[in-house]
Scaffold this motif. Structure first.
Motif, PDB file in Angstrom:
ATOM      1  N   MET A   1       7.120  29.043 -21.202  1.00 35.29           N
ATOM      2  CA  MET A   1       6.513  28.208 -20.129  1.00 35.29           C
ATOM      3  C   MET A   1       6.766  26.723 -19.924  1.00 35.29           C
ATOM      4  SD  MET A   1       3.550  28.044 -18.200  1.00 35.29           S
ATOM      5  CE  MET A   1       2.180  26.744 -17.578  1.00 35.29           C
ATOM      6  N   LEU A   3       9.416  25.545 -21.487  1.00 33.02           N
ATOM      7  CA  LEU A   3      10.961  25.367 -21.122  1.00 33.02           C
ATOM      8  C   LEU A   3      11.017  25.440 -19.419  1.00 33.02           C
ATOM      9  CD1 LEU A   3      13.610  25.302 -22.136  1.00 33.02           C
ATOM     10  CD2 LEU A   3      14.008  27.673 -22.015  1.00 33.02           C
ATOM     11  N   THR A   4      10.303  26.110 -18.723  1.00 34.36           N
ATOM     12  CA  THR A   4      10.225  26.270 -17.294  1.00 34.36           C
ATOM     13  C   THR A   4       9.655  24.950 -16.721  1.00 34.36           C
ATOM     14  OG1 THR A   4       9.607  28.700 -17.355  1.00 34.36           O
ATOM     15  CG2 THR A   4       9.350  27.527 -15.440  1.00 34.36           C
ATOM     16  N   LEU A   5       8.755  24.356 -17.271  1.00 30.15           N
ATOM     17  CA  LEU A   5       8.174  23.031 -16.857  1.00 30.15           C
ATOM     18  C   LEU A   5       9.288  21.911 -17.124  1.00 30.15           C
ATOM     19  CD1 LEU A   5       5.422  22.161 -15.699  1.00 30.15           C
ATOM     20  CD2 LEU A   5       4.977  21.681 -18.141  1.00 30.15           C
ATOM     21  N   ALA A   7      12.718  22.668 -17.171  1.00 30.07           N
ATOM     22  CA  ALA A   7      13.709  22.874 -16.059  1.00 30.07           C
ATOM     23  C   ALA A   7      13.196  22.109 -14.875  1.00 30.07           C
ATOM     24  CB  ALA A   7      14.223  24.070 -16.378  1.00 30.07           C
ATOM     25  N   ASN A   8      12.102  22.565 -14.502  1.00 29.33           N
ATOM     26  CA  ASN A   8      11.527  21.890 -13.310  1.00 29.33           C
ATOM     27  C   ASN A   8      11.591  20.437 -12.855  1.00 29.33           C
ATOM     28  OD1 ASN A   8      11.358  24.458 -12.036  1.00 29.33           O
ATOM     29  ND2 ASN A   8       9.035  24.977 -12.585  1.00 29.33           N
ATOM     30  N   VAL A  91      19.348  23.919 -19.890  1.00 30.88           N
ATOM     31  CA  VAL A  91      17.864  24.317 -19.902  1.00 30.88           C
ATOM     32  C   VAL A  91      17.754  25.898 -19.352  1.00 30.88           C
ATOM     33  CG1 VAL A  91      15.702  23.644 -18.909  1.00 30.88           C
ATOM     34  CG2 VAL A  91      17.181  22.047 -19.556  1.00 30.88           C
ATOM     35  N   PHE A  92      18.609  26.281 -18.468  1.00 25.85           N
ATOM     36  CA  PHE A  92      18.295  27.671 -17.604  1.00 25.85           C
ATOM     37  C   PHE A  92      18.971  28.566 -18.629  1.00 25.85           C
ATOM     38  CE2 PHE A  92      17.910  24.663 -14.134  1.00 25.85           C
ATOM     39  CZ  PHE A  92      16.587  25.365 -13.761  1.00 25.85           C
TER      40      PHE A  92
END
Length: 92
Positions: A1, A3-5, A7-8, A91-92
Motif C-alpha cells: 500500500m 509502496l504503491t502510494l 510510486a504514484n 519503485v515498481f
C-alpha cells in the motif's frame, strides 16, 4: 500500500516536472517577442520560470543573447531522465 502510494506520487511528480520544463521553454520563446516585457502577465510567467532558470541566467551571454537557459534545460532534462530511468523502475 505504502509502496504503491510512493510510486504514484513519484509518477505525478515526474509529470509535473515535465510540464514545468515545457512551461520554461514557452517562457524562453516568448522572451524573443519584441515588446512582451511590457506586459504584466509575462512578468508573472517569467517569475515562475525563474525559480529554476534564474540560477543560470547571465553565465554565457554573447551580445544580447543569453545562452545559459540551454545549460539549465540540459541539467533539468538530465535530472528528469535519471528520475524516469533509475528511480521510478526501482519503485515498481
Amino acid at each position: 500500500m505504502l509502496l504503491t502510494l510512493l510510486a504514484n506520487g513519484l509518477i505525478i511528480l515526474f509529470y509535473i516536472l515535465r510540464a514545468y520544463l515545457g512551461f520554461m521553454i514557452i517562457v524562453c520563446l516568448l522572451s524573443w517577442i519584441p515588446g512582451v516585457y511590457s506586459y504584466k502577465w509575462y512578468h508573472v510567467l517569467r517569475r515562475i520560470s525563474d525559480f529554476y532558470l534564474g540560477r543560470f541566467r547571465g553565465w554565457v551571454v554573447i551580445g544580447p543573447i543569453d545562452f545559459t537557459p540551454i545549460i539549465g534545460f540540459l541539467i533539468y532534462e538530465f535530472a528528469l531522465e535519471i528520475l524516469a530511468t533509475r528511480i521510478l523502475p526501482m519503485v515498481f
